[in-house]
Design a protein around this motif. Structure first.
Motif, PDB file in Angstrom:
ATOM      1  N   GLY A   1     -17.669  -7.906 -12.109  1.00  0.00           N
ATOM      2  CA  GLY A   1     -18.180  -6.863 -11.230  1.00  0.00           C
ATOM      3  C   GLY A   1     -17.389  -6.818  -9.937  1.00  0.00           C
ATOM      4  N   LEU A   2     -17.032  -5.616  -9.512  1.00  0.00           N
ATOM      5  CA  LEU A   2     -16.238  -5.425  -8.301  1.00  0.00           C
ATOM      6  C   LEU A   2     -16.979  -4.540  -7.305  1.00  0.00           C
ATOM      7  N   ASP A   3     -16.696  -4.763  -6.002  1.00  0.00           N
ATOM      8  CA  ASP A   3     -17.241  -3.845  -5.009  1.00  0.00           C
ATOM      9  C   ASP A   3     -16.274  -2.666  -4.842  1.00  0.00           C
TER      10      ASP A   3
ATOM     11  N   LYS B   1     -13.062  -6.149  -4.615  1.00  0.00           N
ATOM     12  CA  LYS B   1     -13.282  -7.584  -4.458  1.00  0.00           C
ATOM     13  C   LYS B   1     -14.286  -8.050  -5.497  1.00  0.00           C
ATOM     14  N   ILE B   2     -14.030  -9.208  -6.089  1.00  0.00           N
ATOM     15  CA  ILE B   2     -14.904  -9.720  -7.141  1.00  0.00           C
ATOM     16  C   ILE B   2     -16.278 -10.080  -6.583  1.00  0.00           C
ATOM     17  N   LEU B   3     -17.323  -9.516  -7.193  1.00  0.00           N
ATOM     18  CA  LEU B   3     -18.702  -9.858  -6.844  1.00  0.00           C
ATOM     19  C   LEU B   3     -19.244 -10.942  -7.771  1.00  0.00           C
TER      20      LEU B   3
ATOM     21  N   PRO C   1     -20.243  -1.189  -8.221  1.00  0.00           N
ATOM     22  CA  PRO C   1     -19.912   0.173  -8.655  1.00  0.00           C
ATOM     23  C   PRO C   1     -18.830   0.225  -9.718  1.00  0.00           C
ATOM     24  N   LYS C   2     -18.094  -0.899  -9.892  1.00  0.00           N
ATOM     25  CA  LYS C   2     -17.004  -0.945 -10.861  1.00  0.00           C
ATOM     26  C   LYS C   2     -17.100  -2.220 -11.681  1.00  0.00           C
TER      27      LYS C   2
ATOM     28  N   ILE D   1     -21.696   3.571 -13.192  1.00  0.00           N
ATOM     29  CA  ILE D   1     -20.884   2.367 -13.032  1.00  0.00           C
ATOM     30  C   ILE D   1     -19.559   2.621 -13.734  1.00  0.00           C
ATOM     31  N   ASP D   2     -18.471   2.532 -12.992  1.00  0.00           N
ATOM     32  CA  ASP D   2     -17.161   2.897 -13.497  1.00  0.00           C
ATOM     33  C   ASP D   2     -16.498   1.731 -14.231  1.00  0.00           C
ATOM     34  N   VAL D   3     -16.206   1.921 -15.496  1.00  0.00           N
ATOM     35  CA  VAL D   3     -15.463   0.932 -16.272  1.00  0.00           C
ATOM     36  C   VAL D   3     -13.983   1.189 -16.024  1.00  0.00           C
TER      37      VAL D   3
END
Length: 212
Positions: free
Chosen positions: A44-46, A50-52, A82-83, A117-119
């Motif tokens: 998961g990224l913000d 950046k890695i969440l 969101p990504k 949520i964008d793949v």
């Protein structure tokens, strides 16, 4: 299962190489028997890439894993990511995507569109190399191919599931705020507050840490 990251790994992702360098380390942590099983992870990224979080979603008993959209996107919703990027390994070492890989990516990509949520990528990795769907232009192709379309029943189920997760998340946040207020009163033990609010040990420890 959440994958614990070092400070060096909690980075801003610039390209597929950055993702692979981290996931290769995670794969190599497994013993040889573990690496002979297929794993499916989600990163998961913000908004700034950046890695969440990194979560292991499934571990196959053979060379294949079976996953469903709610299982895949649950942590992304909870963490407000969101990504996302999908990663799975091919124990054989061959990194060419199979027809099943294409269908799975297409299905999850279209499901992600419904819940906003964008793949942005899907990597197939081995111990020494990787294949990136985005680098190969396949993410854009899948978005526009019209092969897999969410039918109305699936759309309704996804939206219902998203709302349920949002309510669950809101309830969890409310319980954390309640725990903070109870801690401030200093009339109950930490364990009593944890049980009363239904928080996990880890969540309660974080609440305590935030108040220090």
């Amino acid at each position: 299962m959440n994958v614990r990251l070092t400070k060096d790994q909690k980075i801003k992702i610039a390209n597929s190489d950055d993702v692979y360098s981290i996931m290769q380390q995670i794969l190599l942590r497994e013993n040889r028997i573990g690496r002979d099983q297929e794993h499916f992870w989600i990163v998961g990224l913000d908004k700034a890439n950046k890695i969440l979080f990194i979560e292991l979603l499934a571990l196959g008993n053979d060379n294949r894993v079976h996953i469903k959209a709610p299982q895949v996107f649950r942590m992304a919703i909870y963490k407000n990511a969101p990504k996302v990027i999908f990663i799975h390994n091919h124990p054989s070492g061959a990194i060419k995507p199979s027809e099943e890989d294409l269908k799975t990516t297409d299905r999850l990509l279209k499901a992600g569109e419904i819940i906003e949520i964008d793949v942005i990528d899907h990597l197939i990795i081995s111990e020494k190399e990787y294949f990136g769907f985005n680098e190969a232009g396949m993410i854009e192709e899948l978005k526009n191919n019209g092969v897999y379309r969410i039918v109305e029943r699936e759309r309704a189920d996804l939206e219902k599931w998203r709302l349920e997760n949002e309510r669950e998340k809101a309830s969890k946040e409310a319980n954390k705020e309640t725990a903070k207020r109870l801690l401030a009163l200093n009339t109950l033990s930490t364990e009593e507050i944890r049980k009363a609010t239904g928080l996990t040990v880890r969540e309660m420890n974080k609440v305590v840490k935030d108040l220090i």
